[in-house]
Design an enzyme around this catalytic site. Structure first.
Site, PDB file in Angstrom:
ATOM      1  N   ASN A   1     -30.794 -30.104 -13.315  1.00  0.00           N
ATOM      2  CA  ASN A   1     -30.325 -31.435 -13.725  1.00  0.00           C
ATOM      3  C   ASN A   1     -28.838 -31.328 -14.001  1.00  0.00           C
ATOM      4  O   ASN A   1     -28.409 -30.364 -14.643  1.00  0.00           O
ATOM      5  CB  ASN A   1     -30.998 -31.883 -15.036  1.00  0.00           C
ATOM      6  CG  ASN A   1     -32.420 -32.322 -14.818  1.00  0.00           C
ATOM      7  OD1 ASN A   1     -32.867 -32.441 -13.692  1.00  0.00           O
ATOM      8  ND2 ASN A   1     -33.129 -32.555 -15.908  1.00  0.00           N
ATOM      9  N   GLY A   2     -28.062 -32.320 -13.588  1.00  0.00           N
ATOM     10  CA  GLY A   2     -26.629 -32.291 -13.875  1.00  0.00           C
ATOM     11  C   GLY A   2     -25.814 -32.262 -12.599  1.00  0.00           C
ATOM     12  O   GLY A   2     -26.348 -32.404 -11.496  1.00  0.00           O
TER      13      GLY A   2
ATOM     14  N   LYS B   1     -32.171 -57.643 -20.142  1.00  0.00           N
ATOM     15  CA  LYS B   1     -33.589 -57.454 -19.827  1.00  0.00           C
ATOM     16  C   LYS B   1     -33.930 -58.156 -18.521  1.00  0.00           C
ATOM     17  O   LYS B   1     -34.599 -57.597 -17.667  1.00  0.00           O
ATOM     18  CB  LYS B   1     -34.501 -58.023 -20.934  1.00  0.00           C
ATOM     19  CG  LYS B   1     -34.606 -57.248 -22.204  1.00  0.00           C
ATOM     20  CD  LYS B   1     -35.423 -55.979 -22.133  1.00  0.00           C
ATOM     21  CE  LYS B   1     -34.612 -54.803 -21.738  1.00  0.00           C
ATOM     22  NZ  LYS B   1     -33.774 -54.150 -22.667  1.00  0.00           N
TER      23      LYS B   1
ATOM     24  N   LYS C   1     -34.452 -43.894 -16.962  1.00  0.00           N
ATOM     25  CA  LYS C   1     -34.700 -44.070 -18.397  1.00  0.00           C
ATOM     26  C   LYS C   1     -33.653 -43.353 -19.230  1.00  0.00           C
ATOM     27  O   LYS C   1     -33.235 -43.839 -20.270  1.00  0.00           O
ATOM     28  CB  LYS C   1     -36.099 -43.547 -18.738  1.00  0.00           C
ATOM     29  CG  LYS C   1     -36.503 -43.756 -20.188  1.00  0.00           C
ATOM     30  CD  LYS C   1     -36.670 -45.226 -20.504  1.00  0.00           C
ATOM     31  CE  LYS C   1     -37.002 -45.491 -21.938  1.00  0.00           C
ATOM     32  NZ  LYS C   1     -36.728 -46.897 -22.299  1.00  0.00           N
TER      33      LYS C   1
ATOM     34  N   GLU D   1     -32.218 -56.423 -15.345  1.00  0.00           N
ATOM     35  CA  GLU D   1     -32.608 -55.070 -14.943  1.00  0.00           C
ATOM     36  C   GLU D   1     -34.006 -54.999 -14.348  1.00  0.00           C
ATOM     37  O   GLU D   1     -34.260 -54.145 -13.501  1.00  0.00           O
ATOM     38  CB  GLU D   1     -32.429 -54.043 -16.072  1.00  0.00           C
ATOM     39  CG  GLU D   1     -33.341 -54.155 -17.250  1.00  0.00           C
ATOM     40  CD  GLU D   1     -33.058 -53.098 -18.315  1.00  0.00           C
ATOM     41  OE1 GLU D   1     -32.563 -52.016 -17.986  1.00  0.00           O
ATOM     42  OE2 GLU D   1     -33.340 -53.363 -19.490  1.00  0.00           O
TER      43      GLU D   1
ATOM     44  N   HIS E   1     -14.535 -71.904 -22.065  1.00  0.00           N
ATOM     45  CA  HIS E   1     -13.370 -71.186 -21.537  1.00  0.00           C
ATOM     46  C   HIS E   1     -13.643 -70.592 -20.156  1.00  0.00           C
ATOM     47  O   HIS E   1     -12.926 -69.700 -19.717  1.00  0.00           O
ATOM     48  CB  HIS E   1     -12.947 -70.083 -22.513  1.00  0.00           C
ATOM     49  CG  HIS E   1     -12.539 -70.625 -23.845  1.00  0.00           C
ATOM     50  ND1 HIS E   1     -11.364 -71.317 -24.036  1.00  0.00           N
ATOM     51  CD2 HIS E   1     -13.181 -70.615 -25.043  1.00  0.00           C
ATOM     52  CE1 HIS E   1     -11.286 -71.695 -25.311  1.00  0.00           C
ATOM     53  NE2 HIS E   1     -12.387 -71.284 -25.941  1.00  0.00           N
TER      54      HIS E   1
ATOM     55  N   CYS F   1     -33.001 -36.947 -13.399  1.00  0.00           N
ATOM     56  CA  CYS F   1     -33.918 -35.923 -12.895  1.00  0.00           C
ATOM     57  C   CYS F   1     -34.849 -35.421 -13.998  1.00  0.00           C
ATOM     58  O   CYS F   1     -34.478 -35.409 -15.166  1.00  0.00           O
ATOM     59  CB  CYS F   1     -33.133 -34.749 -12.354  1.00  0.00           C
ATOM     60  SG  CYS F   1     -31.842 -35.222 -11.212  1.00  0.00           S
TER      61      CYS F   1
ATOM     62  N   ARG G   1     -38.637 -41.862 -15.812  1.00  0.00           N
ATOM     63  CA  ARG G   1     -37.201 -41.600 -15.869  1.00  0.00           C
ATOM     64  C   ARG G   1     -36.472 -42.088 -14.627  1.00  0.00           C
ATOM     65  O   ARG G   1     -35.268 -42.236 -14.641  1.00  0.00           O
ATOM     66  CB  ARG G   1     -36.953 -40.087 -16.008  1.00  0.00           C
ATOM     67  CG  ARG G   1     -37.415 -39.524 -17.315  1.00  0.00           C
ATOM     68  CD  ARG G   1     -37.358 -38.014 -17.275  1.00  0.00           C
ATOM     69  NE  ARG G   1     -36.015 -37.549 -17.047  1.00  0.00           N
ATOM     70  CZ  ARG G   1     -35.232 -37.035 -17.971  1.00  0.00           C
ATOM     71  NH1 ARG G   1     -35.669 -36.918 -19.193  1.00  0.00           N
ATOM     72  NH2 ARG G   1     -34.027 -36.620 -17.685  1.00  0.00           N
TER      73      ARG G   1
ATOM     74  N   GLU H   1     -28.635 -59.036 -24.806  1.00  0.00           N
ATOM     75  CA  GLU H   1     -29.847 -58.247 -24.592  1.00  0.00           C
ATOM     76  C   GLU H   1     -30.858 -59.008 -23.716  1.00  0.00           C
ATOM     77  O   GLU H   1     -31.479 -58.432 -22.827  1.00  0.00           O
ATOM     78  CB  GLU H   1     -30.468 -57.858 -25.950  1.00  0.00           C
ATOM     79  CG  GLU H   1     -31.765 -57.091 -25.890  1.00  0.00           C
ATOM     80  CD  GLU H   1     -31.682 -55.771 -25.118  1.00  0.00           C
ATOM     81  OE1 GLU H   1     -30.575 -55.321 -24.785  1.00  0.00           O
ATOM     82  OE2 GLU H   1     -32.756 -55.220 -24.828  1.00  0.00           O
TER      83      GLU H   1
ATOM     84  N   TRP I   1     -32.945 -37.544  -8.887  1.00  0.00           N
ATOM     85  CA  TRP I   1     -32.206 -38.812  -8.803  1.00  0.00           C
ATOM     86  C   TRP I   1     -30.866 -38.433  -8.190  1.00  0.00           C
ATOM     87  O   TRP I   1     -30.073 -37.744  -8.818  1.00  0.00           O
ATOM     88  CB  TRP I   1     -32.057 -39.397 -10.200  1.00  0.00           C
ATOM     89  CG  TRP I   1     -31.563 -40.796 -10.263  1.00  0.00           C
ATOM     90  CD1 TRP I   1     -32.293 -41.934 -10.016  1.00  0.00           C
ATOM     91  CD2 TRP I   1     -30.256 -41.245 -10.632  1.00  0.00           C
ATOM     92  NE1 TRP I   1     -31.509 -43.045 -10.196  1.00  0.00           N
ATOM     93  CE2 TRP I   1     -30.248 -42.648 -10.575  1.00  0.00           C
ATOM     94  CE3 TRP I   1     -29.083 -40.590 -10.994  1.00  0.00           C
ATOM     95  CZ2 TRP I   1     -29.136 -43.412 -10.870  1.00  0.00           C
ATOM     96  CZ3 TRP I   1     -27.957 -41.345 -11.297  1.00  0.00           C
ATOM     97  CH2 TRP I   1     -27.995 -42.734 -11.229  1.00  0.00           C
TER      98      TRP I   1
END
Ligand code: AGP
Length: 613
Positions: A100-101, A490, A608, A493, A509, A2, A27, A486, A74
């Protein structure tokens, strides 16, 4: 997560807030809203979806006033919908809040409020906050006391902003724990509130950052900071140097593309003032590291999430190789819930772009409680991670807007390289020739990254070939293993292609069962000590019909003969090579997502700054 913006002054709050919310779009959010004090009552507009829907609503049904708060949400409690979007009004219609939270004791508080006759109009936990404030106001408290009483009842971590029509000269804001930051911007006869600096940076650079369990009473004239009992608290006004223009897309199609290209500059800035190439030395002043301290360090725990954790994994190789200090790297969400043995001569080193990631902050707190020294490598200046650290290295990359982290990955790689040199040097482990070579190699890095970026077109050809793949496997060994992780992160996502990063030696394996001609395999294969091993992995993948894309060093004929396509990078030492090999992988992921027509900068379900667990 948020985002919050608040305003009190002489301008139209709606415009200031909407503008600020636009700057927080990166965000991630699912709904948004604004409330302003208009002719003595609260005018509210909210909508689900992107901010342009709220902007359209405000165009058709404008609201105006000099005091207001806004929010991008969010969803945590309650589906994304207009009724669950913030701001939330109380039952009297006189108090309004954004938050927020997560109110962790929301169910108990809600039951109590319901039993007292309060009416809930949303499914959110946030509504308990405004209803509690109203309850305390009805008992005769003023707004500050009612806010204090309410905040003290909330469990969990929060950023809260609220105002009341009965005390129109103030907005109240508070920070409890790590649900994102609360920053107050001091203007001339106007004051701004935000969860993140970019939201208000165009108006002022004078910022006050709230610490946990602090509340601020914000008026046109400025701010008073207090604890949750209303006792005044000293605060500092910091001057923030970020340039708002650097938060614009400029010539690029997406922020991610811009940020990939900014890496020459961000790495140059990372070195500036720290690497003295003439004298052959590195200075990390903000780390507060003495020779005695360096010698005494028994172990370093690197803790972080996502991309930042991958940077930490590279750091392990650098520090153990150069400074001979044992390093453990652990994902912060795991570290915080186990019982790590942290001796007092340990360092807990957190890496975070935002400096507000809830899990990383909790891992730092755990380290602090157990007596470790806290270090951080952080991008967001003034963030909580930076403030609670005993020593820090700031990334110097400027704001990173794209949800997929790029420049905030390469900067900490270079920071960790410099840290490894500083530690090794302090322990007397480096000959002057070795030190000189390490620093000379470093000087070339921004230029070499520039060379990688010039090869963007070559990556495009490969992107087109695999843009419709459903899966991809990324393989690397040693210091390149985190680059495989990484690269895969990338891709998944932003392009939503399922991608796995794997230590190449583990292929036999299990993952080898996946290989067929539909599976692109990206093999990161520079000419380092793991090169021969990687060559044999490529051979094994080719023998099973896989389409192999190698990332290799210029002139590597073995790889050229074996792989179907090669993304070439220039030469550097193996210690710095991850800074180069990741560049074509960032470009590859970006181009594939762009070719698939996806929302590159705001991928679905992602945010974000992850300020909740
Ligand atoms: C990176 O592309 C991701 N979006 C994500 O993994 C990110 O690196 C992670 O959430 C950590 O964030 P931080 O650096 O702000 O702590």
């Amino acid at each position: 997560m948020c985002g919050i913006v608040g305003y009190i002054g002489d301008q139209n709050a709606t415009e200031v807030i909407l503008n600020g919310l636009h700057r927080l779009e990166y965000r991630g959010y699912d709904s948004a809203g604004i409330a302003v004090l208009e002719n003595g009552s609260i005018a509210l507009r909210r909508d689900v979806g992107k901010l342009n829907r709220l902007a359209e609503l405000l165009k058709n049904s404008p609201i105006a006033g000099n005091v207001g708060i806004g929010h991008t949400r969010w969803a945590t409690h309650g589906v994304p919908s207009e009724r669950n979007a913030h701001p939330h009004l109380g039952n009297t219609g006189k108090v309004v809040v954004v938050h927020n939270g997560i109110v962790e004791n929301f169910i108990a508080l809600k039951a109590e409020l319901l039993s007292e006759g309060a009416v809930f109009r949303s499914d959110t936990d946030t509504e308990t906050i405004v209803l509690l404030v109203e309850k305390f106001l009805a008992e005769g408290m003023d707004l500050i006391s009612a806010a204090c009483a309410t905040l003290k009842l909330l469990q969990g971590a929060h950023g809260v902003v609220l105002f009341s029509i009965d005390e129109p000269d103030k907005i109240i804001t508070a920070r409890m724990g790590n649900a994102g930051g609360v920053v107050i911007g001091i203007g001339e006869g106007e004051t701004f509130i935000a969860s993140d600096i970019p939201a208000i940076l165009e108006h002022t650079r004078k910022m006050v950052f709230l610490e946990t369990h602090q509340m601020a009473v914000v008026t046109k004239k400025g701010v008073d900071v207090m604890d949750l009992d209303g006792n005044p608290v000293d605060y500092t006004v910091s001057s923030v140097a970020w340039d708002p223009v650097s938060a614009e897309k400029g010539e690029y199609r997406h922020f991610m593309q811009k940020e990939i290209h900014e890496q020459v500059r961000s790495l140059t800035d990372t070195l500036a003032g720290r690497a003295d190439f003439e004298r052959g030395d590195i200075y990390l002043q903000e780390l507060n590291l003495t020779r005695e301290k360096a010698e005494a360090i028994g172990k370093i725990f690197i803790t972080a999430c996502g991309t930042a954790a991958h940077a930490g994994m590279v750091g392990k190789y650098l520090i153990e190789h150069l400074a001979k200090i044992p390093v453990e790297v652990e994902i912060a969400s795991e570290f915080r819930y186990r019982d790590p043995i942290i001796a007092e001569n340990s360092v807990v080193l957190a890496i975070s772009q935002s400096g507000e990631t809830a899990d990383t902050l909790a891992a730092m707190t755990l380290g602090k409680e157990q007596g470790a020294t806290l270090w951080s490598i952080v991008n967001a200046i003034g963030s909580q991670a930076m403030r609670i650290s005993d020593g820090s290295i700031s990334m110097q990359t400027g704001p990173e807007i794209g949800v997929a982290s790029t420049k905030a990955f390469t900067a900490p790689l270079v920071d960790l390289y410099m840290l490894a040199i500083v530690l090794a040097d302090a322990k007397g482990l480096l000959s002057s020739e070795t030190k000189q070579t390490l620093i000379t190699d470093l000087a070339k890095i921004p230029g070499l990254v520039g060379e990688c970026l010039l090869r963007e077109k070559d990556v495009e050809e490969v992107s087109k070939k695999i843009m419709n793949a459903e899966n991809a496997l990324y393989l690397g060994r040693g210091i390149q293993m985190p680059i495989a992780y990484e690269g895969a992160l990338k891709l998944k996502e932003i392009s939503y292609i399922h991608a796995e990063g794997y230590p190449a030696g583990e292929m036999k394996h299990g993952p080898i069962a996946l290989l067929d001609d539909d599976l692109p395999v990206v093999a990161i294969c520079p000419q380092d000590r793991w090169h021969d091993k990687m060559i044999s992995q490529i051979e094994q993948a080719k023998a099973r019909g896989a389409y192999v894309i190698a990332v290799a060093e210029d002139g590597d004929e073995k790889v050229a003969l074996l792989a179907d396509d090669v993304l070439w990078v220039p030469h550097t030492s193996w210690l710095l090579m991850p800074v180069l090999t990741v560049i074509p992988l960032q470009i590859l992921a970006y181009q594939i997502a762009a070719l698939r027509g996806l929302d590159v900068d705001q991928p679905r379900n992602l945010a974000k700054s992850v300020t909740v667990e």
